[in-house]
Design a protein around this motif. Structure first.
Motif, PDB file in Angstrom:
ATOM      1  N   UNK A 296       0.852  -1.179   0.000  1.00 45.89           N
ATOM      2  CA  UNK A 296       0.000   0.000   0.000  1.00 45.89           C
ATOM      3  C   UNK A 296       0.890   1.232   0.000  1.00 45.89           C
ATOM      4  N   UNK A 297       0.709   2.123  -0.976  1.00 45.04           N
ATOM      5  CA  UNK A 297       1.522   3.336  -1.072  1.00 45.04           C
ATOM      6  C   UNK A 297       1.015   4.357  -0.066  1.00 45.04           C
ATOM      7  N   UNK A 298       1.694   4.464   1.037  1.00 43.83           N
ATOM      8  CA  UNK A 298       1.218   5.288   2.147  1.00 43.83           C
ATOM      9  C   UNK A 298       1.097   6.761   1.833  1.00 43.83           C
ATOM     10  N   UNK A 299       1.797   7.250   0.803  1.00 41.67           N
ATOM     11  CA  UNK A 299       1.711   8.671   0.486  1.00 41.67           C
ATOM     12  C   UNK A 299       0.291   9.080   0.114  1.00 41.67           C
ATOM     13  N   UNK A 300      -0.539   8.150  -0.352  1.00 44.88           N
ATOM     14  CA  UNK A 300      -1.914   8.480  -0.725  1.00 44.88           C
ATOM     15  C   UNK A 300      -2.701   8.954   0.488  1.00 44.88           C
TER      16      UNK A 300
END
Length: 471
Positions: A92-96
């Motif tokens: 999961x790309x946490x920056x989102x």
């Protein structure tokens, strides 16, 4: 003096709706529905109840929508990879959007987590994430961030520059550990929405040119404190279709095959960037189709070169949380503005704006909106939803049709704001950031506390605090 507004009055894609109260499929959370009185409910929670309990503006995130999408994405890529004898890991790309609760949700659904700063790393660890299932990105990781990653046993670090390579080697050697790393490369393919461009070079701050990868990997293999595990490539954001991924895969797999001659290359990380619907005309590629198309493209390239399909990794963010979120606003003023002899645009001002959603100002991003507290039979009017900030570019929704009787006090909901809105939020004009509320099974709870004016004042060093010594 502000520049003249060069945007079209009515975008080509925006049609007058048959029903200005309707919720477009794919744009709203699946749980979004109007009750018998016409009020919008998300996961069974009425928007009026949310306003009463938490105020507005308010970020609302459907927990089950996030969980279900995380599970769906993971299963799609695992299944696609398994058909070719490979494994897949979804980060999961946490920056989102990152909070401890979201980390727990996606971790419970089998996702690893990608972080890009020391702050994001700290949040993931505070949520109880397995450090071995974390990946650290970033084009300018500080020594302190590299130290933290190595100390906590982060599963992989994505190398972005020669300087970083040497820094990390020293940090890992000092700690007496071997740090697993990937090398970020630029394939020369850049994709946005349904278009992509393939060139020989890419002029950007991230990663290495593909041609430099063999030398970079050779250096890593010389260093006993680093273990090279694969290449990483990310081609863009908000991508529809698989053509760009296929072109990029052809280029990256070619280098992957070359690197196998000098040692094991067990992983190929193809990043993320999968698009979602922000408006009724957006048609995002179903995730099963995306997964199959991307993995099949890699498999074809591997077959041509006579090599096995490596284990694959992907980093979706927006597609996990984007559709699951809405932002709730209260209408403050409504102002008709004649813009041509035969067209009037209604400016609907809300109590948020570019402080809670900077994407329209930064990227010209398009969003949708609907009256949330009621329905109306009034004729649809062309509106521009704008914020409260002292900028003419403070636009939340550039063009939309809403019932013409929209009035102060109405609640307005903007869908598809689960990704990048909170992450990019700010305090422009000394406006506190809103809270984030999770909804599930008819209940709501705060997962990120909102700020207050007192919070802003607490950071102002010009205001003495109780018992503060003065010099």
């Amino acid at each position: 003096m502000s520049a003249p507004d060069s945007r079209p009055l009515v975008p080509d894609w925006l049609a007058v709706p048959d029903d200005a109260n309707a919720l477009a499929p794919l744009v709203w959370p699946a749980s979004a529905a109007r009750d018998a009185e016409g009020e919008l409910r998300i996961a069974g929670v009425a928007v009026s109840a949310l306003r009463e309990q938490f105020g507005t503006p308010l970020y609302v995130l459907d927990e089950q929508a996030v969980r279900a999408r995380a599970r769906e994405v993971r299963e799609a890529f695992e299944s696609a990879a398994a058909r070719h004898g490979a494994a897949a890991r979804v980060y999961y790309a946490g920056k989102a959007f990152l909070s401890t609760e979201v980390v727990r949700w996606v971790s419970a659904e089998g996702l690893a987590v990608d972080v890009a700063t020391g702050g994001e790393l700290t949040i993931a660890l505070a949520a109880g994430a397995d450090p071995g299932r974390l990946g650290l990105h970033g084009n300018n990781k500080s020594v302190a961030e590299l130290e933290a990653a190595v100390a906590h046993g982060v599963g992989s670090v994505v190398i972005d520059s020669p300087i970083e390579l040497e820094r990390l080697a020293v940090v890992a050697e000092r700690r007496g550990v071997v740090q697993r790393v990937l090398v970020r490369v630029n394939s020369g393919v850049h994709a946005e929405t349904h278009d992509f461009l393939a060139t020989a070079h890419e002029d950007q701050k991230f990663g290495f040119p593909l041609a430099d990868a063999p030398a970079v990997v050779a250096r890593i293999r010389e260093l006993p404190s680093l273990e090279f595990i694969g290449l990483h490539c990310h081609i863009g954001s908000q991508i529809f279709g698989t053509a760009g991924f296929a072109e990029s895969a052809a280029r990256v797999v070619d280098v992957h095959a070359q690197l196998r001659e000098g040692g094991e290359v067990p992983v190929l990380n193809l990043g993320g960037g999968f698009g979602i619907a922000y408006t009724s005309v957006d048609d995002p590629t179903p995730i099963g189709e995306l997964a199959t198309g991307i993995v099949d493209a890699v498999a074809r390239e591997c077959e041509v070169r006579g090599i096995p399909v490596p284990n694959l990794a992907f980093e979706p963010g927006r597609t996990i949380v984007g559709r699951a979120g809405i932002t709730l606003y209260e209408v403050g003023t409504v102002k008709p503005v004649p813009v041509t002899d035969d067209l009037t645009r209604v400016y609907v001002s809300v109590d948020g704006g570019m402080s809670d959603n900077a994407r329209p100002a930064l990227y010209g991003a398009q969003y949708s909106a609907r009256l949330a507290s009621r329905t109306s039979d009034a004729e649809a009017a062309l509106v521009r939803v704008v914020g409260r900030h002292c900028e003419s570019g403070d636009i939340v929704v550039d063009a939309e049709y809403l019932p013409g009787d929209v009035t102060p006090g109405d609640l307005l909901a903007v869908p598809a704001t689960g990704a990048y809105c909170f992450s990019l939020s700010n305090n422009y004009n000394a406006v506190p950031r809103p809270p984030v509320v999770a909804v599930a099974d008819g209940r709501a709870r705060v997962i990120v506390r909102g700020e207050t004016i007192d919070d802003l004042l607490a950071r102002d060093a010009g205001i003495p605090t109780p018992n503060e010594d003065t010099v």
